[in-house]
Write a protein that holds these residues in place. Structure first.
Motif, PDB file in Angstrom:
ATOM      1  N   PHE A  90       8.367  -7.501  -6.122  1.00  0.00           N
ATOM      2  CA  PHE A  90       7.369  -6.686  -6.800  1.00  0.00           C
ATOM      3  C   PHE A  90       7.841  -5.289  -7.202  1.00  0.00           C
ATOM      4  N   TYR A  91       8.955  -4.821  -6.623  1.00  0.00           N
ATOM      5  CA  TYR A  91       9.426  -3.454  -6.900  1.00  0.00           C
ATOM      6  C   TYR A  91      10.937  -3.403  -7.142  1.00  0.00           C
ATOM      7  N   PHE A 102       0.843  -1.198   0.000  1.00  0.00           N
ATOM      8  CA  PHE A 102       0.000   0.000   0.000  1.00  0.00           C
ATOM      9  C   PHE A 102       0.880   1.250   0.000  1.00  0.00           C
ATOM     10  N   CYS A 103       1.861   1.295   0.891  1.00  0.00           N
ATOM     11  CA  CYS A 103       2.772   2.445   0.966  1.00  0.00           C
ATOM     12  C   CYS A 103       3.579   2.592  -0.314  1.00  0.00           C
ATOM     13  N   MET A 104       4.055   1.482  -0.839  1.00  0.00           N
ATOM     14  CA  MET A 104       4.835   1.537  -2.076  1.00  0.00           C
ATOM     15  C   MET A 104       3.997   2.067  -3.238  1.00  0.00           C
ATOM     16  N   SER A 124       5.386   9.728  -7.021  1.00  0.00           N
ATOM     17  CA  SER A 124       6.636   9.979  -7.748  1.00  0.00           C
ATOM     18  C   SER A 124       6.396  10.059  -9.253  1.00  0.00           C
ATOM     19  N   GLU A 125       5.517   9.205  -9.766  1.00  0.00           N
ATOM     20  CA  GLU A 125       5.212   9.263 -11.202  1.00  0.00           C
ATOM     21  C   GLU A 125       4.533  10.582 -11.575  1.00  0.00           C
ATOM     22  N   ILE A 157      13.711   5.643   0.033  1.00  0.00           N
ATOM     23  CA  ILE A 157      13.087   5.307   1.309  1.00  0.00           C
ATOM     24  C   ILE A 157      14.051   5.696   2.417  1.00  0.00           C
ATOM     25  N   VAL A 158      13.548   6.430   3.403  1.00  0.00           N
ATOM     26  CA  VAL A 158      14.356   6.823   4.554  1.00  0.00           C
ATOM     27  C   VAL A 158      13.797   6.129   5.784  1.00  0.00           C
TER      28      VAL A 158
END
Length: 136
Positions: free
Chosen positions: A67-68, A21-23, A30-31, A40-41
């Motif tokens: 997935f990413y 969900f966060c991703m 970002s897109e 990611i921090v």
């Protein structure tokens, strides 16, 4: 904010849903700004035994790698205490070597070189002050 995590109170199945969900939300933002990869921090302030969650980290690594894989530009590990180095040595072998190259330990000054203060959540921005100067 690692200090908010308590491995004894988390639901791994809920986290399995929350990470994508966060991703997805971050990717959409970002897109919209024309950026392909994300940064990611992890604020490691307060990292300790109650937050040291090997099972969750293993799940997060699996989700991100499966997935990413090309979305991750950088991972910044900020304010890592000495105890985190033991944890890092245990989990680092689980991470693809190409991904490990994208991971950096940073202090406050180095964080500002990667992330503009306008991008900080409110409570992080407050720790830096209005002008984005690192705390003393």
């Amino acid at each position: 904010f690692v200090d908010r995590h308590d491995k004894s109170k988390r639901d791994l199945d809920e986290m399995r849903k929350f990470i994508p969900f966060c991703m997805e939300r971050t990717i959409a933002l970002s897109e919209a700004s024309g950026t392909e990869q994300i940064c990611i921090v992890f604020d490691l302030s307060g990292f300790g035994l109650k937050t040291m969650d090997y099972e969750l980290v293993k799940k997060m690594i699996h989700i991100l790698a499966s997935f990413y894989p090309e979305r991750l530009g950088k991972v910044l590990l900020w304010n890592g205490p000495t105890l985190f180095s033991l944890f890092w040595n245990a989990v680092k072998p689980w991470i693809d070597p190409n991904t490990v190259k994208k991971i950096s330990f940073v202090n406050s000054s180095e964080l500002l070189r990667h992330v503009h203060p306008d991008m900080f959540p409110k409570e992080v921005a407050e720790r830096f002050g209005v002008d984005g100067a690192p705390p003393p």
